[in-house]
Structure formats: C-alpha cells, structure tokens
Design a protein around this motif. Structure first.
Motif, PDB file in Angstrom:
ATOM      1  N   ASP A  79       0.827  -1.204   0.000  1.00 46.72           N
ATOM      2  CA  ASP A  79       0.000   0.000   0.000  1.00 46.72           C
ATOM      3  C   ASP A  79       0.866   1.261   0.000  1.00 46.72           C
ATOM      4  O   ASP A  79       0.588   2.208  -0.720  1.00 46.72           O
ATOM      5  CB  ASP A  79      -0.940  -0.015   1.210  1.00 46.72           C
TER       6      ASP A  79
ATOM      7  N   LYS B 120       1.537  -8.246  -9.555  1.00 52.29           N
ATOM      8  CA  LYS B 120       0.891  -9.541  -9.352  1.00 52.29           C
ATOM      9  C   LYS B 120       1.932 -10.659  -9.294  1.00 52.29           C
ATOM     10  O   LYS B 120       1.872 -11.534  -8.438  1.00 52.29           O
ATOM     11  CB  LYS B 120      -0.107  -9.797 -10.495  1.00 52.29           C
TER      12      LYS B 120
ATOM     13  N   GLN C  28      -6.074 -13.323  -5.004  1.00 48.28           N
ATOM     14  CA  GLN C  28      -7.062 -12.256  -4.865  1.00 48.28           C
ATOM     15  C   GLN C  28      -6.359 -10.912  -4.594  1.00 48.28           C
ATOM     16  O   GLN C  28      -6.580  -9.919  -5.281  1.00 48.28           O
ATOM     17  CB  GLN C  28      -8.002 -12.621  -3.711  1.00 48.28           C
ATOM     18  N   ARG C  29      -5.453 -10.920  -3.578  1.00 45.66           N
ATOM     19  CA  ARG C  29      -4.767  -9.681  -3.218  1.00 45.66           C
ATOM     20  C   ARG C  29      -3.843  -9.246  -4.364  1.00 45.66           C
ATOM     21  O   ARG C  29      -3.743  -8.053  -4.674  1.00 45.66           O
ATOM     22  CB  ARG C  29      -3.981  -9.902  -1.916  1.00 45.66           C
TER      23      ARG C  29
ATOM     24  N   GLU D  57      -5.894  -7.527  -6.799  1.00 49.56           N
ATOM     25  CA  GLU D  57      -6.366  -6.237  -6.294  1.00 49.56           C
ATOM     26  C   GLU D  57      -5.271  -5.181  -6.366  1.00 49.56           C
ATOM     27  O   GLU D  57      -5.515  -4.038  -6.760  1.00 49.56           O
ATOM     28  CB  GLU D  57      -6.840  -6.396  -4.841  1.00 49.56           C
TER      29      GLU D  57
ATOM     30  N   LYS E  98      -4.773  -4.091  -9.861  1.00 47.38           N
ATOM     31  CA  LYS E  98      -5.879  -3.252 -10.305  1.00 47.38           C
ATOM     32  C   LYS E  98      -5.774  -1.840  -9.725  1.00 47.38           C
ATOM     33  O   LYS E  98      -6.019  -0.853 -10.429  1.00 47.38           O
ATOM     34  CB  LYS E  98      -7.202  -3.896  -9.891  1.00 47.38           C
ATOM     35  N   ALA E  99      -5.391  -1.769  -8.419  1.00 43.08           N
ATOM     36  CA  ALA E  99      -5.242  -0.459  -7.790  1.00 43.08           C
ATOM     37  C   ALA E  99      -4.154   0.355  -8.481  1.00 43.08           C
ATOM     38  O   ALA E  99      -4.294   1.564  -8.694  1.00 43.08           O
ATOM     39  CB  ALA E  99      -4.909  -0.642  -6.308  1.00 43.08           C
TER      40      ALA E  99
ATOM     41  N   VAL F  33      -9.283  -8.359 -16.130  1.00 44.24           N
ATOM     42  CA  VAL F  33      -9.573  -7.494 -14.979  1.00 44.24           C
ATOM     43  C   VAL F  33      -9.102  -6.070 -15.265  1.00 44.24           C
ATOM     44  O   VAL F  33      -9.828  -5.096 -15.026  1.00 44.24           O
ATOM     45  CB  VAL F  33      -8.891  -8.047 -13.708  1.00 44.24           C
TER      46      VAL F  33
ATOM     47  N   ASN G 299     -12.295  -4.580 -16.922  1.00 42.81           N
ATOM     48  CA  ASN G 299     -12.925  -4.370 -15.627  1.00 42.81           C
ATOM     49  C   ASN G 299     -13.730  -5.589 -15.164  1.00 42.81           C
ATOM     50  O   ASN G 299     -14.784  -5.447 -14.555  1.00 42.81           O
ATOM     51  CB  ASN G 299     -13.824  -3.131 -15.682  1.00 42.81           C
TER      52      ASN G 299
ATOM     53  N   ASP H 134     -14.806  -8.647 -12.884  1.00 46.04           N
ATOM     54  CA  ASP H 134     -14.798  -8.850 -11.449  1.00 46.04           C
ATOM     55  C   ASP H 134     -13.681  -9.825 -11.061  1.00 46.04           C
ATOM     56  O   ASP H 134     -13.521 -10.881 -11.692  1.00 46.04           O
ATOM     57  CB  ASP H 134     -16.166  -9.409 -11.022  1.00 46.04           C
ATOM     58  N   ILE H 135     -12.913  -9.458 -10.030  1.00 43.14           N
ATOM     59  CA  ILE H 135     -11.741 -10.259  -9.677  1.00 43.14           C
ATOM     60  C   ILE H 135     -12.125 -11.669  -9.240  1.00 43.14           C
ATOM     61  O   ILE H 135     -11.492 -12.649  -9.647  1.00 43.14           O
ATOM     62  CB  ILE H 135     -10.916  -9.551  -8.579  1.00 43.14           C
ATOM     63  N   LYS H 136     -13.160 -11.756  -8.421  1.00 42.07           N
ATOM     64  CA  LYS H 136     -13.591 -13.083  -7.943  1.00 42.07           C
ATOM     65  C   LYS H 136     -13.948 -13.992  -9.120  1.00 42.07           C
ATOM     66  O   LYS H 136     -13.563 -15.151  -9.180  1.00 42.07           O
ATOM     67  CB  LYS H 136     -14.821 -12.936  -7.031  1.00 42.07           C
TER      68      LYS H 136
END
Lengths: 424, 369
Positions: free
Chosen positions: A173, A198, A228-229, A232, A235-236, A399, A403, A405-407
C-alpha cells in the motif's frame, strides 16, 4: 571398361564407405573427446568464457558450443528430446523450461550413480535444487546461476518526490502511495506494468515445498486469497495510473528506459547489468537496489545444466558441468563477466560480493542480493506452471482492461487451468 | 529410333541389347545418339512384355536387367521423393497417428498413450481457446482477405489501362511486400504501430488529432494484423489479376469503345466477367492462406506478450491468436502434441470445407470455359 558397367552388388558400393567409417572410428578413439554444449544467449557467454579455462585443465577435451536464440533453443531441445536425436552432451536449460524438461524423463537423473549429485546439494543456494528436481525426486539438472529478486528504484526521483526508500518498500500500500507522489513530482510511472506486481505478490509468503500455481497434489490453487490480493494490487496500480502498461522487453519498454519514464522495476539482480549495458546507460549513479516491498522474496530466472539420457559423452559432460557449477573461479568469472549471480554458495562469500557497484551509486548491492537469495523459499516447479501462468495473466488482462470482477476472473482461471491440465 | 516399340520377349536378347548399347555409348562418346535413344525407347516399352508374355521369366534375369543406366532416372528423381517422404508424407501420417494419443513430446516416443478420439472431442466441445482462435482467424481472414480483392481488381485494371510500358515497374513495386520476409515485415510494422513512438500514431495524431492508440489492445490488434496481411498480399493478387486481364482479347475492349462504353462499363461488363476463373483461383488461395495465417500475428503479437508468457498466445486476451498459432501453443506451450495434431486436422477439415464452399459459389461456371 565393360566390366565396370556391370551391375555391382550393394556391398561393393559400400566398401569405400566402410573404410572411411573405420578411419573415423580409429580417430575418435585415439584423439580428443568432443562434447557438445547447447545453450542460448546471454547465458552462452559463460560457456565461451569457460572454454579457455577448461581447456587449460583438460587439453584433451574439445568443447563445441551450439547456441540458438532463447525460444529456438528450448524448442529445438523439446524436439530433440521427442525424437532422441541431435541431443547435445550438455544442455543448458532456463528456469522457465526446467519444470517441463525435468518432468520429461529424457534427462539423466543426476542423483543416481555415477553422478551422485545429491552430495553437492549443500553447496548450492537452498532454493535452486528443488527447482531442478521433478515429481519423482530425480535431479534433472545442476544450477549454474540464480536470479534473486530485487527492487530497482531511481534514487533521484524518490528524492524529488520526497519519498524515502523505507516508505517505498514498507508495504504494498505504501508502495502504491509512494508511486502517486512520484508520478505527481516527476511524471514518471511507478512500474512498467501492473502485471509485475501480481507476479511478485503471488510468490510472497510461500514456504519451502509450496508451488506457485499448484499444491503438492498437483491441484490448482489460483482461486485463493493470495491471488485475490495480487489481482487487487495490480488493479489499484492500474486505476491510479501508476503503470505504463508496457511489457518487459518490448520496444516501448526499452524506449521508455532511454527516456527515463520508470521510477522502479522489480526484477532479478542480473537486471543491473542490462540497465548498465544498454537500457539506461545514462542513468549511472541514479539507480539503487532494495529488497522487494512488504518483505517479499522471489526469484527471477536462473539457469541449469543437464545431461540428456541419450548423450554420447556423459562422463565428459558431467565433468564439464561440475566445472561450470562447482568451480568457484568459474562461477566468479561468470558473475563478473555477465552478472550471473552464482548458485554456488562458496562463490557468494568471495570478497567480490562486497564490492560497490558503480552503476548503482557505489551501493554494495550484491550483499543485499545474497541476503535475498538466502531467504527465497524453495518452491517446487510444475511442468504446467507455464500453462497456469498464461491463464492467470490472461484473466488479469480481463480485470485490468475490461474491468472484469476479480472473484469471477479467479474462478474462471481456476476452471480453465483444471480444464487444460486435464491429464495430469 | 528405328527400334521396335515392343521388344522381343527373349530376356537374354534384351540384356545383350542393353549392354551393347551401353558399351557403344561409352566407346563412341556422346555422339552416338541412336544407341542411347534406343535405350530409352526400350525402357519405356519394357513393361509391356513383363505384363504379357513373360510371366515365367526367372527373377534373376530381370534383376540383371536393372543396370545403372536403368536406375539413373529413378536416382535423379529420388531426391524429391525422399524429401517428400521425410518432410511431407511421414509427418502428415504421423500427425494423424499422434492425434489419437496423449503425448508430451519431451518424454520421447515411449511416453505416448492411446486416448482414442478424446483429443478431437476436447478440441471441438471444450477447447474455448481454439474456438476463440477460430473466430479470430475468420475475423482476420475477412478483414484482411476481402479488401485484398476489392483493391487488387480495380488496381490491376488501372495499371493495365494507365501505364503502358511502365506497367511492369509498378507491378514490381506492388509485388515487393510479397517476396519480403514476413518476420522482417512484422518487425517493421511493430515499430510503425508503436503506441508512444510509432509513425502510425504520429500520423493519426497530426491528421485527425487522435490520442495515441495502443494497437495491441484487444479491440485494435486484429485490425492491425489484418492491415499488415492486406498490405502484404494485395500486390500478389494484383499480379494475378493483371496477368488475367492481359489475356482478355483486345478486340472486346475495342468493340466496347466503338459502342461508346465508358471505363467503368468496360470494367464492369468485360473485365469482371472475363476474370471470373482467376477470381475463383485467387479467392481460393486467400481462403487457404488466411486459415493458415501464422507468421504475421505471431511476430506482431510477440511484443505485447508479457514476461515469461507462452510465445504465440496472441497478445492481450488472445485477441490476435490465429488457429494455426493455437496449434503451435498447444504443442510447444502446453506440451500436448496429441491435441495439437487434432487441432491441425480439424483445421484441415475446415479449410477443405471452405474451399468446397468457394467452389460452389465461384467455381461452378468457370469449369465450362
């Protein structure tokens, strides 16, 4: 004259040939042994450097180097293993292919006699042997060099943005937050591609014996919090506009380096050499190296030497491999000449490791890399890793670009992997 | 020359004739034309007695007849057959065989495992990557193939009418891309289409004030590849059409001009109908070519594949992956040579089907001409 035109029997035609074969056989027995080494650039430079050194010790052995481009080499070796023809005595294998080749059964098990490679295990970096060991416990190759992962960053850009190195690498972060500051202050991208983040994250937190994509039972483990993380974070990064969406080794990528568009790059330690030699020669003194964010340790690449089961000169090949991998001087020679970080522990303790690297602002970065090498988990490789990576990367594209969905993307990736490795 | 067309059935006499001919040829040099010609004549005629009267002829005698002279033609033609057997027929048959097995080539031939039609079932029913690549192939085949003909036809007519003696120079220029290495072309276009530094984006930016387009994004990559394919083959089709136009009798045009036909009317009512056989031929080539499309997308999308990804995966979202590339990645990426062979044969069926369809549409009344 007439007699000569009479039909001759087959063996009569062959007679001069048999004579020739006999001559060849005698020559082969008495004169030098020739071993063929198949390799690829830049790794083949290690062999080129080794030839004079090796010949000094073994004047009777001739080394023939056959070098093809990275992709061609591994395709040629796949074909050679398939047909059992045109196999070299010593085969160089890159990390990306070691899983597939180790599993093939076409390479000598170096754990067995007369090689008994297991005895050298403690001499090498901890994580390198498991990479070359297949699911049946056979050791398919001996590691020559390793690629401890590190984060290269531009010290001047961080300074301009008022970001410290500790801040940059404290957590993912804080890494992304720092990226925003750097972008605002310098206009440079944090990282070439969000996919890189990733790739590091899915390797962090793994323990010895774990696989990246598959567990011990060979089941895909992609639909997990780790992925998953990783998705994310990627993507962030993309959402904040911090990555240039440029893939490594593309034209865009090299051009962006020349124009100093990147603030950081996570890669194997060998990348310092690439920066210095061609990517950003003018960046001398501006780059530094640090450990990866959030205490992650990962390896990028690495190279191995193997002996095909159908090789002709296995004894000589084994001797040459031992020279390339177990000889401290040779390992250091490759370290100095082509930034190949030695897999041999003995070579890692040489004073050379403490020397400052001019390009990295005289930072003694090799010590840092050795520290990383010691802490990288000994993950197992799977021959389907490359298939799984292709699927995961493909879903991450969905993703990031569409766009998705990650799940959903991870569930799809899991299903797709199970479908494509249907015959494990 | 004057030798009998059907030689006497007596084998000994035959052999004597042969050795005499050979001996004569040697003694008198190459000037002895009748002797050597007679040998050829005898060679050609020899099957006749073998089939008719000489069933009882001993095997040894017929073997003796096989002199070096007789073997020579077979020897000279053998390189083709040997190469064809090794590089053509054998791989072809072997790939049919492999398509019924599970086989990771790196395990050697011993690693083959019989799976029946499982590979075909998987490819047809489940392999969504193959279905996607097939869609891409059709997309690029139409976008890259159809404009080839739409441009090549009028262009050939224009070159034919506008440039008298300079025609061949212009044709040569159009033909140039066709004889240039695909890889070189694709690499050059990779640079031209570069997002940040490419000429294409610079031009579009200057003319239309567009933002830089990332041509490797899934929504653009097929367009880019199709353009390169079009650019490469349009010249080849132009040459085909031009050569066909040149065979159209000049008096047809003259008569049309006398009747006051315009250029367009000449093109529409003379050139096009007369070109129909050539259109059929050229379209067939395009259909086969575009279904086998490999090098252009392979090299063009290689740059967009991330670090460590399979080569030939067709870039982002596999948007530029052709069916032939899928054969490659299944084989060399996934190490599944059985399934790869099955894909190849399914692709072959599709090509055969499309060619038949084309024959129905365009080829029907060209046969009678």
């Amino acid at each position: 004259m007439k007699h000569m035109l009479r039909p001759t029997r087959p063996w009569q035609v062959l007679r001069p040939l048999t004579g020739l074969l006999a001559v060849l056989a005698i020559q082969g027995a008495s004169a030098q042994t020739t071993i063929t080494v198949a390799s690829f650039p830049d790794f083949d430079r290690a062999v080129k450097a080794a030839i004079p050194l090796y010949k000094k010790k073994n004047p009777n052995v001739e080394i023939k180097l056959v070098s093809l481009s990275y992709g061609d080499h591994h395709n040629a070796m796949t074909t050679a293993l398939a047909t059992g023809a045109n196999l070299p005595d010593v085969m160089a294998v890159d990390f990306g292919f070691i899983g597939k080749f180790a599993e093939s059964g076409g390479l000598e098990d170096l754990n067995k006699a007369p090689y008994s490679g297991a005895q050298y295990r403690s001499k090498f970096t901890r994580f390198s042997y498991p990479q070359a060991t297949n699911s049946k416990g056979a050791l398919a190759a001996i590691p020559a060099d390793i690629g401890p992962g590190t984060l290269f960053y531009r010290a001047d850009m961080l300074e301009k943005a008022g970001v410290t190195q500790a801040e940059l690498t404290k957590s993912w972060d804080s890494y992304i937050e720092s990226g925003k500051k750097i972008k605002a202050a310098t206009g440079a991208y944090l990282i070439p591609s969000a996919v890189d983040i990733k790739d590091i994250y899915i390797r962090s937190g793994l323990k010895d014996g774990d696989g990246i994509y598959f567990n011990k039972a060979g089941k895909a483990q992609v639909n997990t919090p780790r992925f998953q993380r990783a998705f994310e974070l990627a993507k962030a990064t993309r959402a904040a506009g911090l990555d240039a969406n440029i893939n490594a080794w593309s034209n865009e990528w090299t051009e962006a380096y020349k124009r100093e568009k990147f603030a950081t790059q996570a890669f194997g330690a060998w990348f310092a050499g690439h920066l210095n030699n061609w990517l950003n020669t003018e960046g001398k003194g501006k780059w530094r190296s640090s450990q990866l964010p959030e205490g992650a340790f990962a390896s990028w690449g690495g190279s191995f030497y193997a002996i095909p089961t159908k090789a002709k000169n296995k004894t000589a090949a084994w001797d040459f491999i031992r020279f390339m991998t177990l000889d401290k001087e040779m390992q250091l020679e490759a370290f100095r000449k082509l930034d190949a970080f030695p897999a041999l522990l003995e070579a890692q303790t040489d004073p050379f490791i403490d020397q400052p690297i001019e390009y990295l602002g005289n930072q003694p970065a090799r010590k840092l890399w050795k520290d990383a090498a010691d802490r990288i988990a000994a993950i197992t490789v799977d021959k389907y890793d490359i298939v799984a990576k292709e699927i995961v990367d493909s879903e991450l594209d969905n993703v990031l670009m569409k766009n998705k969905d990650i799940k959903q993307a991870l569930a799809d990736a899991q299903a797709q992997i199970e479908k494509r490795v249907r015959r494990r | 020359m004057a030798l009998p067309v059907s030689p006497p059935p007596d084998p000994d006499q035959d052999a004597a004739l042969a050795s005499r001919g050979a001996g004569d040829g040697l003694a008198e040099g190459t000037t002895n034309v009748p002797a050597s010609t007679s040998l050829i004549a005898e060679d050609l005629a020899s099957p006749t007695p073998q089939h008719s009267g000489a069933v009882a002829r001993p095997a040894a005698a017929s073997r003796r007849r096989l002199t070096m002279r007789k073997a020579a033609p077979y020897l000279f033609i053998s390189p083709f057959f040997i190469l064809f057997l090794v590089f053509g027929l054998f791989p072809l048959l072997f790939s049919i065989y492999v398509s019924f097995f599970q086989w990771d080539a790196a395990t050697g031939l011993g690693g083959m495992e019989w799976v029946g039609i499982d590979n075909y079932a998987f490819v047809l029913m489940q392999d969504d990557w193959f279905h996607k690549s097939l869609y891409n192939t059709a997309w690029m085949g139409i976008a890259g193939g159809l404009p080839q003909h739409l441009v090549a036809l009028p262009l050939a007519f224009f070159l034919h009418t506008a440039f008298g003696r300079w025609r061949n120079t212009f044709v040569g220029i159009y033909f140039l891309p066709f004889i240039t290495s695909t890889v070189a072309i694709s690499l050059v276009f990779t640079s031209l289409f570069s997002r940040e530094f490419g000429v294409v984006n610079a031009m579009l930016g200057a003319l239309l004030h567009l933002e830089n387009i990332d041509w490797w994004q899934p929504q653009y990559s097929k367009t880019m590849i199709s353009f390169v394919v079009w650019w490469r083959y349009v010249g080849f089709n132009t040459v085909l059409y031009l050569s066909a136009i040149q065979t159209i009798p000049r008096d047809l045009f003259e008569a049309a001009i006398m009747d006051g036909a315009s250029r367009w009317q000449q093109f529409r009512h003379i050139t096009l109908p007369m070109l129909k056989p050539m259109i059929y031929f050229a379209v067939t080539l395009t259909i086969i070519g575009s279904l086998q499309l490999f090098e252009e997308p392979f090299v063009l999308t290689a740059a967009s594949a991330g670090d460590g990804r399979m080569s030939g995966s067709g870039g982002i979202d596999q948007a530029g992956k052709s069916a032939a590339m899928h054969v490659f990645t299944t084989g060399f990426g996934e190490n599944d040579f059985g399934t790869a062979s099955a894909v190849a044969w399914i692709l072959f069926m599709i090509i055969a089907l499309m060619t038949m369809l084309n024959n129905r549409l365009l080829g029907r009344d060209t046969e009678g001409r």
